[in-house]
Design a protein around this motif. Sequence first.
Motif, PDB file in Angstrom:
ATOM      1  N   UNK A 188       8.373  -0.636   5.199  1.00  0.00           N
ATOM      2  CA  UNK A 188       8.375   0.792   4.187  1.00  0.00           C
ATOM      3  C   UNK A 188       8.763   1.102   2.873  1.00  0.00           C
ATOM      4  N   UNK A 189       8.325   2.081   2.784  1.00  0.00           N
ATOM      5  CA  UNK A 189       7.536   2.242   1.507  1.00  0.00           C
ATOM      6  C   UNK A 189       8.878   3.692   0.284  1.00  0.00           C
ATOM      7  N   UNK A 190       8.640   3.345  -0.819  1.00  0.00           N
ATOM      8  CA  UNK A 190       9.123   4.293  -2.103  1.00  0.00           C
ATOM      9  C   UNK A 190       8.382   5.044  -2.263  1.00  0.00           C
ATOM     10  N   UNK A 191       8.155   6.498  -2.201  1.00  0.00           N
ATOM     11  CA  UNK A 191       7.654   7.636  -2.888  1.00  0.00           C
ATOM     12  C   UNK A 191       8.194   7.984  -3.813  1.00  0.00           C
ATOM     13  N   UNK A 192       7.295   7.591  -4.817  1.00  0.00           N
ATOM     14  CA  UNK A 192       8.105   8.524  -6.163  1.00  0.00           C
ATOM     15  C   UNK A 192       8.260  10.178  -6.430  1.00  0.00           C
ATOM     16  N   UNK A 193       8.012  11.204  -6.767  1.00  0.00           N
ATOM     17  CA  UNK A 193       7.877  12.452  -5.983  1.00  0.00           C
ATOM     18  C   UNK A 193       7.965  12.764  -8.012  1.00  0.00           C
ATOM     19  N   UNK A 194       7.930  12.369  -9.178  1.00  0.00           N
ATOM     20  CA  UNK A 194       8.086  12.193 -10.591  1.00  0.00           C
ATOM     21  C   UNK A 194       6.411  11.792 -11.138  1.00  0.00           C
ATOM     22  N   UNK A 195       6.048  10.591 -10.491  1.00  0.00           N
ATOM     23  CA  UNK A 195       4.547  10.357 -10.069  1.00  0.00           C
ATOM     24  C   UNK A 195       3.583   9.972  -9.603  1.00  0.00           C
ATOM     25  N   UNK A 196       4.036  10.321  -7.711  1.00  0.00           N
ATOM     26  CA  UNK A 196       3.106  10.800  -6.716  1.00  0.00           C
ATOM     27  C   UNK A 196       2.750   9.044  -6.202  1.00  0.00           C
ATOM     28  N   UNK A 197       3.253   8.435  -6.670  1.00  0.00           N
ATOM     29  CA  UNK A 197       3.764   6.473  -6.364  1.00  0.00           C
ATOM     30  C   UNK A 197       3.821   5.963  -4.957  1.00  0.00           C
ATOM     31  N   UNK A 198       2.920   5.606  -3.925  1.00  0.00           N
ATOM     32  CA  UNK A 198       3.963   4.978  -3.177  1.00  0.00           C
ATOM     33  C   UNK A 198       3.836   3.776  -3.345  1.00  0.00           C
ATOM     34  N   UNK A 199       5.455   3.326  -2.811  1.00  0.00           N
ATOM     35  CA  UNK A 199       5.570   1.583  -4.092  1.00  0.00           C
ATOM     36  C   UNK A 199       6.159   0.952  -2.417  1.00  0.00           C
ATOM     37  N   UNK A 200       5.846  -0.089  -1.942  1.00  0.00           N
ATOM     38  CA  UNK A 200       5.976  -1.603  -0.859  1.00  0.00           C
ATOM     39  C   UNK A 200       8.141  -1.359  -0.775  1.00  0.00           C
ATOM     40  N   UNK A 201       8.476  -1.133  -0.055  1.00  0.00           N
ATOM     41  CA  UNK A 201      10.184  -2.262  -0.849  1.00  0.00           C
ATOM     42  C   UNK A 201       9.347  -3.187  -0.252  1.00  0.00           C
ATOM     43  N   UNK A 202      10.814  -3.874  -0.852  1.00  0.00           N
ATOM     44  CA  UNK A 202      10.231  -5.585  -0.529  1.00  0.00           C
ATOM     45  C   UNK A 202      11.738  -6.027   0.279  1.00  0.00           C
ATOM     46  N   UNK A 203      11.563  -6.660   1.257  1.00  0.00           N
ATOM     47  CA  UNK A 203      12.530  -6.880   2.666  1.00  0.00           C
ATOM     48  C   UNK A 203      13.773  -6.648   1.920  1.00  0.00           C
ATOM     49  N   UNK A 204      14.246  -7.317   0.399  1.00  0.00           N
ATOM     50  CA  UNK A 204      15.514  -7.594   0.522  1.00  0.00           C
ATOM     51  C   UNK A 204      15.658  -6.348   0.203  1.00  0.00           C
ATOM     52  N   UNK A 205      14.771  -4.925  -0.223  1.00  0.00           N
ATOM     53  CA  UNK A 205      15.371  -3.853  -0.789  1.00  0.00           C
ATOM     54  C   UNK A 205      16.489  -2.820   0.099  1.00  0.00           C
ATOM     55  N   UNK A 206      16.333  -3.406   1.270  1.00  0.00           N
ATOM     56  CA  UNK A 206      16.887  -1.965   2.960  1.00  0.00           C
ATOM     57  C   UNK A 206      16.856  -3.371   4.230  1.00  0.00           C
ATOM     58  N   UNK A 207      17.803  -3.090   5.015  1.00  0.00           N
ATOM     59  CA  UNK A 207      18.244  -3.961   5.981  1.00  0.00           C
ATOM     60  C   UNK A 207      17.022  -3.574   6.509  1.00  0.00           C
ATOM     61  N   UNK A 208      17.496  -4.294   8.292  1.00  0.00           N
ATOM     62  CA  UNK A 208      17.323  -3.481   9.018  1.00  0.00           C
ATOM     63  C   UNK A 208      17.351  -1.993   9.576  1.00  0.00           C
ATOM     64  N   UNK A 209      16.442  -1.389  10.857  1.00  0.00           N
ATOM     65  CA  UNK A 209      16.867  -0.280  11.193  1.00  0.00           C
ATOM     66  C   UNK A 209      16.990  -0.522  12.446  1.00  0.00           C
ATOM     67  N   UNK A 210      18.079   0.341  12.655  1.00  0.00           N
ATOM     68  CA  UNK A 210      18.795  -0.269  13.645  1.00  0.00           C
ATOM     69  C   UNK A 210      18.328   1.483  14.948  1.00  0.00           C
ATOM     70  N   UNK A 211      17.314   1.605  15.263  1.00  0.00           N
ATOM     71  CA  UNK A 211      17.300   2.919  16.548  1.00  0.00           C
ATOM     72  C   UNK A 211      18.627   2.917  17.424  1.00  0.00           C
ATOM     73  N   UNK A 212      19.912   4.061  17.807  1.00  0.00           N
ATOM     74  CA  UNK A 212      19.984   4.416  18.779  1.00  0.00           C
ATOM     75  C   UNK A 212      20.063   4.369  20.134  1.00  0.00           C
ATOM     76  N   UNK A 213      19.137   5.774  20.277  1.00  0.00           N
ATOM     77  CA  UNK A 213      18.304   6.711  20.718  1.00  0.00           C
ATOM     78  C   UNK A 213      17.458   6.432  21.046  1.00  0.00           C
ATOM     79  N   UNK A 214      16.821   6.530  22.299  1.00  0.00           N
ATOM     80  CA  UNK A 214      14.568   6.936  22.205  1.00  0.00           C
ATOM     81  C   UNK A 214      14.808   8.043  23.045  1.00  0.00           C
ATOM     82  N   UNK A 215      13.588   8.389  22.514  1.00  0.00           N
ATOM     83  CA  UNK A 215      13.542   9.635  23.450  1.00  0.00           C
ATOM     84  C   UNK A 215      12.690   9.374  25.131  1.00  0.00           C
TER      85      UNK A 215
END
Length: 142
Positions: free
Chosen positions: A93-120
Motif C-alpha cells: 500500500x501507499x500514502x500519497x502526500x498531496x502537499x509534496x506530491x510524494x508517494x510513500x510505502x506503507x509499512x506492514x504495521x501501518x495498515x491492517x489487512x484488507x478484506x474484500x466482501x464482494x467481487x465482480x
Amino acid sequence: MSNLNLYTEKLRESGLRPTRQRLKICDILFSTEKTFHFTINDLTKIIEEKLNEKISLATVYNTVHAFKRKGYLKEISINSDKSYFDTNTTEHQHFFDEDTSELIDCGENEIDSIKVKNNITGKKIKSVEVLIRVASDNQTQN
C-alpha cells in the motif's frame, strides 16, 4: 552475473536493444538497495543530475513502460494524468502526500489487512492495493 550483463538481459527480455542510454536508465532504476518511486519527468531529472547526461524523454518513457509490461516496475496512478512508478513490484500500500506530491510505502504495521466482501461476478481478484491520500491539516485547534 555483473550488473551490466543483468541490465542487458532485462532490456533484451523487454524487447529493447541494450543501448548505452537504456543501460544507464537500468543503472539508475535497479542499482540501489532501496526501492523508490518516480514519475517519468522525475527519472529524466535524476539521470541528468546523477549522470550529467541528457537522455530523451521518449527513450525514458519507452524504457519505463516496457519494464512495466515485463513486471520489473509497478505503475501507481494518482489521477488521470499523473502516474508514479515503483521499483518495488510486490503487493503493498501507499500514502500519497498531496502537499509534496510524494508517494510513500506503507509499512506492514501501518495498515491492517484488507478484506474484500464482494467481487465482480465472473472476475478473480488479482491484488488489492490501497492509495491513502494525506494532506496537512490546516484547521486551527480551539
